[in-house]
Design a protein around this motif. Structure first.
Motif, PDB file in Angstrom:
ATOM      1  N   PHE A 214       0.850  -1.195   0.000  1.00  0.00           N
ATOM      2  CA  PHE A 214       0.000   0.000   0.000  1.00  0.00           C
ATOM      3  C   PHE A 214       0.884   1.243   0.000  1.00  0.00           C
ATOM      4  CE2 PHE A 214      -2.159  -3.503   2.023  1.00  0.00           C
ATOM      5  CZ  PHE A 214      -3.404  -3.499   1.421  1.00  0.00           C
ATOM      6  N   GLU A 215       0.249   2.404  -0.272  1.00  0.00           N
ATOM      7  CA  GLU A 215       0.957   3.701  -0.238  1.00  0.00           C
ATOM      8  C   GLU A 215       2.234   3.647  -1.092  1.00  0.00           C
ATOM      9  OE1 GLU A 215      -0.140   6.633   1.484  1.00  0.00           O
ATOM     10  OE2 GLU A 215      -1.971   5.456   1.653  1.00  0.00           O
ATOM     11  N   ASP A 216       2.066   3.391  -2.373  1.00  0.00           N
ATOM     12  CA  ASP A 216       3.203   3.338  -3.320  1.00  0.00           C
ATOM     13  C   ASP A 216       4.300   2.378  -2.877  1.00  0.00           C
ATOM     14  OD1 ASP A 216       1.977   5.324  -4.897  1.00  0.00           O
ATOM     15  OD2 ASP A 216       2.843   6.908  -3.616  1.00  0.00           O
ATOM     16  N   GLY A 217       3.889   1.284  -2.257  1.00  0.00           N
ATOM     17  CA  GLY A 217       4.870   0.268  -1.884  1.00  0.00           C
ATOM     18  C   GLY A 217       5.648   0.580  -0.616  1.00  0.00           C
ATOM     19  N   LYS A 218       5.187   1.588   0.158  1.00  0.00           N
ATOM     20  CA  LYS A 218       5.913   1.923   1.393  1.00  0.00           C
ATOM     21  C   LYS A 218       5.417   1.096   2.585  1.00  0.00           C
ATOM     22  CE  LYS A 218       5.725   6.630   1.181  1.00  0.00           C
ATOM     23  NZ  LYS A 218       5.485   7.191  -0.169  1.00  0.00           N
ATOM     24  N   ILE A 219       4.202   0.539   2.458  1.00  0.00           N
ATOM     25  CA  ILE A 219       3.663  -0.314   3.533  1.00  0.00           C
ATOM     26  C   ILE A 219       3.428  -1.708   2.956  1.00  0.00           C
ATOM     27  CG2 ILE A 219       1.754  -0.673   5.169  1.00  0.00           C
ATOM     28  CD1 ILE A 219       1.145   2.333   4.980  1.00  0.00           C
ATOM     29  N   ALA A 220       3.943  -2.720   3.625  1.00  0.00           N
ATOM     30  CA  ALA A 220       3.692  -4.114   3.218  1.00  0.00           C
ATOM     31  C   ALA A 220       2.926  -4.801   4.338  1.00  0.00           C
ATOM     32  CB  ALA A 220       5.003  -4.834   2.955  1.00  0.00           C
ATOM     33  N   SER A 279       6.525   2.776  17.276  1.00  0.00           N
ATOM     34  CA  SER A 279       6.058   2.707  18.657  1.00  0.00           C
ATOM     35  C   SER A 279       4.926   3.705  18.890  1.00  0.00           C
ATOM     36  CB  SER A 279       7.252   2.923  19.589  1.00  0.00           C
ATOM     37  OG  SER A 279       6.985   3.867  20.552  1.00  0.00           O
ATOM     38  N   GLU A 280       5.002   4.890  18.227  1.00  0.00           N
ATOM     39  CA  GLU A 280       3.925   5.886  18.338  1.00  0.00           C
ATOM     40  C   GLU A 280       2.629   5.360  17.726  1.00  0.00           C
ATOM     41  OE1 GLU A 280       5.358   9.475  16.495  1.00  0.00           O
ATOM     42  OE2 GLU A 280       6.766   9.872  18.137  1.00  0.00           O
ATOM     43  N   ILE A 281       2.764   4.655  16.608  1.00  0.00           N
ATOM     44  CA  ILE A 281       1.572   4.114  15.934  1.00  0.00           C
ATOM     45  C   ILE A 281       0.920   3.044  16.817  1.00  0.00           C
ATOM     46  CG2 ILE A 281       0.760   2.837  13.897  1.00  0.00           C
ATOM     47  CD1 ILE A 281       3.236   4.239  12.439  1.00  0.00           C
ATOM     48  N   ALA A 282       1.768   2.153  17.374  1.00  0.00           N
ATOM     49  CA  ALA A 282       1.235   1.091  18.237  1.00  0.00           C
ATOM     50  C   ALA A 282       0.578   1.683  19.476  1.00  0.00           C
ATOM     51  CB  ALA A 282       2.346   0.120  18.625  1.00  0.00           C
ATOM     52  N   SER A 283       1.200   2.720  20.059  1.00  0.00           N
ATOM     53  CA  SER A 283       0.589   3.290  21.276  1.00  0.00           C
ATOM     54  C   SER A 283      -0.733   3.976  20.984  1.00  0.00           C
ATOM     55  CB  SER A 283       1.525   4.212  22.051  1.00  0.00           C
ATOM     56  OG  SER A 283       2.618   4.599  21.328  1.00  0.00           O
ATOM     57  N   SER A 284      -0.915   4.486  19.754  1.00  0.00           N
ATOM     58  CA  SER A 284      -2.208   5.113  19.441  1.00  0.00           C
ATOM     59  C   SER A 284      -3.336   4.072  19.434  1.00  0.00           C
ATOM     60  CB  SER A 284      -2.139   5.863  18.104  1.00  0.00           C
ATOM     61  OG  SER A 284      -2.092   4.966  17.022  1.00  0.00           O
ATOM     62  N   PHE A 285      -2.976   2.794  19.392  1.00  0.00           N
ATOM     63  CA  PHE A 285      -3.985   1.730  19.504  1.00  0.00           C
ATOM     64  C   PHE A 285      -3.882   1.006  20.852  1.00  0.00           C
ATOM     65  CE2 PHE A 285      -3.384   2.121  14.866  1.00  0.00           C
ATOM     66  CZ  PHE A 285      -4.694   2.306  14.472  1.00  0.00           C
ATOM     67  N   ILE A 310      -3.362   1.269   8.091  1.00  0.00           N
ATOM     68  CA  ILE A 310      -2.769   1.952   6.929  1.00  0.00           C
ATOM     69  C   ILE A 310      -2.883   3.469   7.127  1.00  0.00           C
ATOM     70  CG2 ILE A 310      -3.023   2.393   4.442  1.00  0.00           C
ATOM     71  CD1 ILE A 310      -3.961  -0.550   4.175  1.00  0.00           C
ATOM     72  N   ARG A 311      -4.051   3.933   7.612  1.00  0.00           N
ATOM     73  CA  ARG A 311      -4.255   5.360   7.820  1.00  0.00           C
ATOM     74  C   ARG A 311      -3.279   5.888   8.885  1.00  0.00           C
ATOM     75  NH1 ARG A 311      -9.600   5.972   9.880  1.00  0.00           N
ATOM     76  NH2 ARG A 311     -10.213   4.393   8.349  1.00  0.00           N
ATOM     77  N   ALA A 312      -3.152   5.137   9.985  1.00  0.00           N
ATOM     78  CA  ALA A 312      -2.275   5.585  11.074  1.00  0.00           C
ATOM     79  C   ALA A 312      -0.808   5.666  10.639  1.00  0.00           C
ATOM     80  CB  ALA A 312      -2.410   4.637  12.262  1.00  0.00           C
ATOM     81  N   ILE A 313      -0.405   4.774   9.743  1.00  0.00           N
ATOM     82  CA  ILE A 313       0.987   4.808   9.276  1.00  0.00           C
ATOM     83  C   ILE A 313       1.179   5.909   8.242  1.00  0.00           C
ATOM     84  CG2 ILE A 313       2.830   3.525   8.085  1.00  0.00           C
ATOM     85  CD1 ILE A 313       1.406   0.917   9.078  1.00  0.00           C
ATOM     86  N   SER A 314       0.214   6.015   7.293  1.00  0.00           N
ATOM     87  CA  SER A 314       0.431   6.906   6.133  1.00  0.00           C
ATOM     88  C   SER A 314       0.449   8.393   6.508  1.00  0.00           C
ATOM     89  CB  SER A 314      -0.583   6.622   5.035  1.00  0.00           C
ATOM     90  OG  SER A 314      -1.886   6.767   5.542  1.00  0.00           O
ATOM     91  N   ILE A 315      -0.170   8.761   7.639  1.00  0.00           N
ATOM     92  CA  ILE A 315      -0.094  10.184   8.036  1.00  0.00           C
ATOM     93  C   ILE A 315       1.343  10.578   8.404  1.00  0.00           C
ATOM     94  CG2 ILE A 315      -2.499  10.604   8.750  1.00  0.00           C
ATOM     95  CD1 ILE A 315      -1.530  10.093  11.667  1.00  0.00           C
ATOM     96  N   ASN A 316       2.217   9.582   8.602  1.00  0.00           N
ATOM     97  CA  ASN A 316       3.618   9.866   8.932  1.00  0.00           C
ATOM     98  C   ASN A 316       4.502  10.069   7.705  1.00  0.00           C
ATOM     99  OD1 ASN A 316       3.979   9.398  12.026  1.00  0.00           O
ATOM    100  ND2 ASN A 316       2.620   7.768  11.337  1.00  0.00           N
ATOM    101  N   PHE A 317       3.968   9.738   6.513  1.00  0.00           N
ATOM    102  CA  PHE A 317       4.817   9.867   5.303  1.00  0.00           C
ATOM    103  C   PHE A 317       4.884  11.301   4.817  1.00  0.00           C
ATOM    104  CE2 PHE A 317       3.603   5.236   4.445  1.00  0.00           C
ATOM    105  CZ  PHE A 317       4.817   4.760   4.936  1.00  0.00           C
TER     106      PHE A 317
END
Ligand code: MN
Length: 317
Positions: A214-220, A279-285, A310-317
């Motif tokens: 996803f996200e142009d191949g940045k997330i697998a 770690s920030e993404i995991a703590s948000s959940f 995917i949403r939680a990760i992609s806001i960091n790109f």
């Protein structure tokens, strides 16, 4: 606090209980059994306690012996020492037992260590076993082949067979001495990183084949469902290491493993190559972990869980 002080304290006691952390890995088991063998060679009684039993793959290594459950290890010890445990929480169901003794020692390599014991020795090393090597030297114990291999197990597992960025000159220096004492590094590396059951191999092939980007191949993302375990006669613990494959793909910044642990509940593991702090993404959940490796549990329908991540990760790109 010096290792010499820890060694002096251990010398004072004759019955010592060694604590390995929750869901034990090679470093906590290697540290515990190396120390147990060293203390026994000094004529002391030393036992290892852990909330869970030894995972199957470590059992082929004969220096990994019997582990007591917290309920079986009550009383009769003069001193409690934890190895590779950064926090009280990592002691899991052993915590109540650990604090029941006045003489508590904590030897660890995590910089985040919470110094929860009476005596705390924390040093930033790739593995706790590197510290245990120095502690055993301070005890004046002659390093047997079994002690050497037990220490090498922790070094090999915590460094991904010397591939992680945590490897230092000290790591190689200690490892080379252990090989000189007769440790077989190939045997340990093969048991930890190559050997696998056919059920695991089949599940792995299936899961990797269904990897999605996803996200142009940045997330697998890889996903493992309960039905997959049933189909391949595999168990949840066999998925250890699966996430290394999606992270290894060029262009991928964050790898995610979504594993169905029970009906509509997913264990999510996150790994980063370094640009994103997972770690920030995991703590948000409601989860946690380190900058490069974290995890959380998210309940809901699979598609919703995947979208949220995917949403939680992609806001960091
Ligand atoms: Mn460790």
């Amino acid at each position: 606090m010096t290792l010499n002080c820890i060694a002096k304290e251990l010398k004072k006691h004759s019955k010592i209980l060694i604590f390995s952390h929750n869901r034990p890995d090679g470093d906590t088991l290697g540290s515990a059994f190396a120390l147990k063998l060293a203390l026994e060679s000094m004529g002391k009684i030393a036992d290892v306690v852990c909330p869970q039993g030894v995972p199957e793959k470590y059992k082929v290594l004969k220096f990994i012996g019997k582990v007591l459950s917290p309920g079986d290890a009550v009383g009769l010890y003069d001193c409690h020492i934890s190895v590779d445990c950064a926090s009280e929480m990592m002691l899991g169901d052993s915590y109540g037992l650990y604090v029941r003794n006045q003489n508590t020692i904590n030897v660890d390599h995590h910089v985040s260590n919470e110094r929860y014991a009476k005596m705390n020795y924390v040093e930033d090393r790739a593995s706790c076993c590197e510290i245990i090597y120095n502690l055993i030297s301070e005890l004046g114990v002659c390093i047997s082949v079994d002690i050497a291999e037990s220490i090498l197990l922790g070094i090999i597992t915590d460094t991904g067979n010397f591939m992680h960025s945590n490897v230092t000159e000290n790591t190689f220096s200690v490892a080379s001495k252990l090989v000189a004492y007769g440790a077989d590094s190939h045997k340990i590396a093969y048991a930890m990183f190559k050997s696998q059951k056919l059920e695991r191999a089949k599940l792995y092939a299936h899961v990797i084949n269904n990897m999605r980007l996803f996200e142009d191949g940045k997330i697998a993302i890889i996903s493992v469902f309960k039905s997959d375990f049933e189909k391949f006669y595999a168990t949840q613990d066999m998925t250890e290491g699966f996430i290394d494959f999606p992270l290894s793909v060029d262009g991928v910044e964050v790898a995610v493993s979504i594993m169905e642990s029970r009906e509509n509940c997913y264990k999510v593991s996150l790994r980063s190559k370094g640009k994103i702090n997972v770690s920030e993404i995991a703590s948000s959940f409601g989860g946690g972990g380190h900058v490069l490796a974290s995890g959380c549990v998210i309940c809901g329908f699979y598609e919703d869980v995947k979208e949220k991540i995917i949403r939680a990760i992609s806001i960091n790109f």
